[in-house]
Design a protein around this motif. Structure first.
Motif, mmCIF file in Angstrom:
data_model
loop_
_atom_site.group_PDB
_atom_site.id
_atom_site.type_symbol
_atom_site.label_atom_id
_atom_site.label_comp_id
_atom_site.label_asym_id
_atom_site.label_seq_id
_atom_site.Cartn_x
_atom_site.Cartn_y
_atom_site.Cartn_z
ATOM 1 N N VAL A 143 40.702 43.909 25.138
ATOM 2 C CA VAL A 143 40.639 44.314 26.500
ATOM 3 C C VAL A 143 41.692 44.306 27.250
ATOM 4 O O VAL A 143 41.433 45.312 28.773
ATOM 5 N N TRP A 144 42.600 43.536 27.694
ATOM 6 C CA TRP A 144 42.975 43.009 28.327
ATOM 7 C C TRP A 144 43.948 42.178 28.672
ATOM 8 O O TRP A 144 43.361 40.752 27.542
ATOM 9 N N ARG A 145 45.461 41.368 28.962
ATOM 10 C CA ARG A 145 45.492 40.521 29.116
ATOM 11 C C ARG A 145 45.980 40.357 30.551
ATOM 12 O O ARG A 145 46.698 40.844 31.340
ATOM 13 N N ILE A 146 46.533 38.561 30.569
ATOM 14 C CA ILE A 146 46.720 38.245 31.791
ATOM 15 C C ILE A 146 47.655 37.266 31.554
ATOM 16 O O ILE A 146 48.435 36.373 30.931
ATOM 17 N N SER A 147 48.936 37.493 32.981
ATOM 18 C CA SER A 147 49.851 36.144 32.159
ATOM 19 C C SER A 147 49.915 34.980 33.521
ATOM 20 O O SER A 147 49.666 35.925 34.825
ATOM 21 N N GLY A 148 49.771 34.151 33.012
ATOM 22 C CA GLY A 148 49.469 32.912 35.089
ATOM 23 C C GLY A 148 48.267 31.767 34.012
ATOM 24 O O GLY A 148 47.510 32.511 33.834
ATOM 25 N N ASP A 149 48.446 30.931 35.371
ATOM 26 C CA ASP A 149 47.363 30.263 34.488
ATOM 27 C C ASP A 149 45.830 30.733 35.912
ATOM 28 O O ASP A 149 46.093 31.224 36.595
ATOM 29 N N LEU A 150 44.839 30.424 35.007
ATOM 30 C CA LEU A 150 43.431 30.236 35.987
ATOM 31 C C LEU A 150 42.201 29.700 35.266
ATOM 32 O O LEU A 150 42.395 28.618 34.566
ATOM 33 N N ASP A 151 41.906 29.127 36.532
ATOM 34 C CA ASP A 151 40.887 28.768 37.017
ATOM 35 C C ASP A 151 39.819 28.726 35.806
ATOM 36 O O ASP A 151 38.829 30.122 35.736
ATOM 37 N N TRP A 152 39.482 28.667 34.149
ATOM 38 C CA TRP A 152 38.360 29.703 33.488
ATOM 39 C C TRP A 152 36.719 29.280 34.087
ATOM 40 O O TRP A 152 35.935 29.589 33.168
ATOM 41 N N SER A 153 36.185 28.065 35.300
ATOM 42 C CA SER A 153 35.485 28.204 35.731
ATOM 43 C C SER A 153 35.393 29.170 36.519
ATOM 44 O O SER A 153 33.312 28.599 37.259
ATOM 45 N N GLY A 154 35.604 29.730 36.819
ATOM 46 C CA GLY A 154 35.347 30.538 38.512
ATOM 47 C C GLY A 154 35.298 31.650 38.482
ATOM 48 O O GLY A 154 35.266 32.637 37.346
ATOM 49 N N ALA A 155 35.617 32.339 39.598
ATOM 50 C CA ALA A 155 34.447 33.808 39.697
ATOM 51 C C ALA A 155 35.480 34.999 39.218
ATOM 52 O O ALA A 155 34.998 35.826 38.559
ATOM 53 N N GLU A 159 34.653 37.351 36.418
ATOM 54 C CA GLU A 159 34.496 38.932 36.256
ATOM 55 C C GLU A 159 35.811 39.263 34.943
ATOM 56 O O GLU A 159 35.261 40.559 34.757
ATOM 57 N N LEU A 160 36.544 39.256 34.724
ATOM 58 C CA LEU A 160 37.037 39.361 34.005
ATOM 59 C C LEU A 160 36.633 38.966 32.662
ATOM 60 O O LEU A 160 36.936 39.920 31.476
ATOM 61 N N LEU A 161 35.822 38.341 32.120
ATOM 62 C CA LEU A 161 35.248 37.723 31.092
ATOM 63 C C LEU A 161 34.110 39.546 30.472
ATOM 64 O O LEU A 161 33.974 39.456 29.142
ATOM 65 N N ALA A 162 33.062 39.378 32.057
ATOM 66 C CA ALA A 162 32.731 40.493 31.781
ATOM 67 C C ALA A 162 33.227 41.270 31.352
ATOM 68 O O ALA A 162 32.573 42.841 30.469
ATOM 69 N N MET A 163 34.360 41.894 31.589
ATOM 70 C CA MET A 163 35.471 43.393 31.343
ATOM 71 C C MET A 163 34.687 43.599 29.557
ATOM 72 O O MET A 163 35.292 44.968 28.999
ATOM 73 N N GLY A 164 34.587 42.666 28.777
ATOM 74 C CA GLY A 164 34.815 42.201 27.195
ATOM 75 C C GLY A 164 33.548 42.453 26.724
ATOM 76 O O GLY A 164 33.235 41.604 25.849
ATOM 77 N N GLY A 165 32.498 41.862 27.467
ATOM 78 C CA GLY A 165 31.289 41.879 27.307
ATOM 79 C C GLY A 165 31.132 41.073 27.261
ATOM 80 O O GLY A 165 29.895 40.288 26.494
ATOM 81 N N VAL A 166 31.322 39.342 27.769
ATOM 82 C CA VAL A 166 31.423 37.868 27.824
ATOM 83 C C VAL A 166 29.705 37.721 29.184
ATOM 84 O O VAL A 166 30.388 37.862 29.765
#
Length: 166
Positions: A143-155, A159-166
């Motif tokens: 679906v996508w890939r990102i480089s860099g850290d992310l707060d996986w509990s944040g908005a 938004e990113l997970l929703a792009m993959g139906g999550v």
């Protein structure tokens, strides 16, 4: 004597969000069949072992400061498993279990330990930076890939997970 000009203190700028781009250039591509090690039982896995549900693959290392920063929220995301999401965090450390298992225990990070021997998976994914996260949909397509850290509990993560139906 002339009066001194006074300056008003400017408000401190807001702390910027982590900078990363969402890469969709490989959208729809299947994952490589490269093997990596399950450090919990020593078995070999491929991403095909995680098909039929959305899959978030995260490449990280114990020496990578942004990786270590995001791991606790990644572990929580995996434990919560929204919409069946599977989280597979694959260490790129060269010493494998010898380094990864004590590190996770010491940091009290409850995430299933996987290891990429000789960085074969990282090379097959054509990536050279850490941390790297790649979302695959339930059909096994990127679906996508990102480089860099992310707060996986944040908005932003939601938004990113929703792009993959999550």
């Amino acid at each position: 004597m002339a009066p001194q000009a006074t300056q008003t203190a400017a408000a401190a700028p807001a702390k910027p969000a982590p900078a990363f781009d969402v890469d969709v250039d490989r959208k729809g591509k299947a994952p490589p069949s490269t093997k990596f090690e399950d450090l919990a039982d020593g078995s070999e896995k491929t991403m095909d072992d995680f098909k039929d549900k959305p899959l978030l693959v995260n490449l990280w290392a114990t020496w990578c400061v942004p990786c270590v920063k995001e791991l606790p929220t990644l572990a929580k995301l995996g434990a919560d498993a929204p919409n069946g999401l599977q989280v597979v965090a694959v260490s790129e450390d060269m010493q494998g279990a010898k380094v990864v298992l004590p590190f996770l225990k010491d940091k009290k990070i409850a995430i299933h330990p996987y290891h990429d021997r000789d960085n074969a998976l990282m090379l097959a994914l054509k990536e050279a930076s850490l941390p790297m996260s790649i979302l695959f949909d339930a059909d096994g397509k990127e679906v996508w890939r990102i480089s860099g850290d992310l707060d996986w509990s944040g908005a932003k993560a939601k938004e990113l997970l929703a792009m993959g139906g999550v």
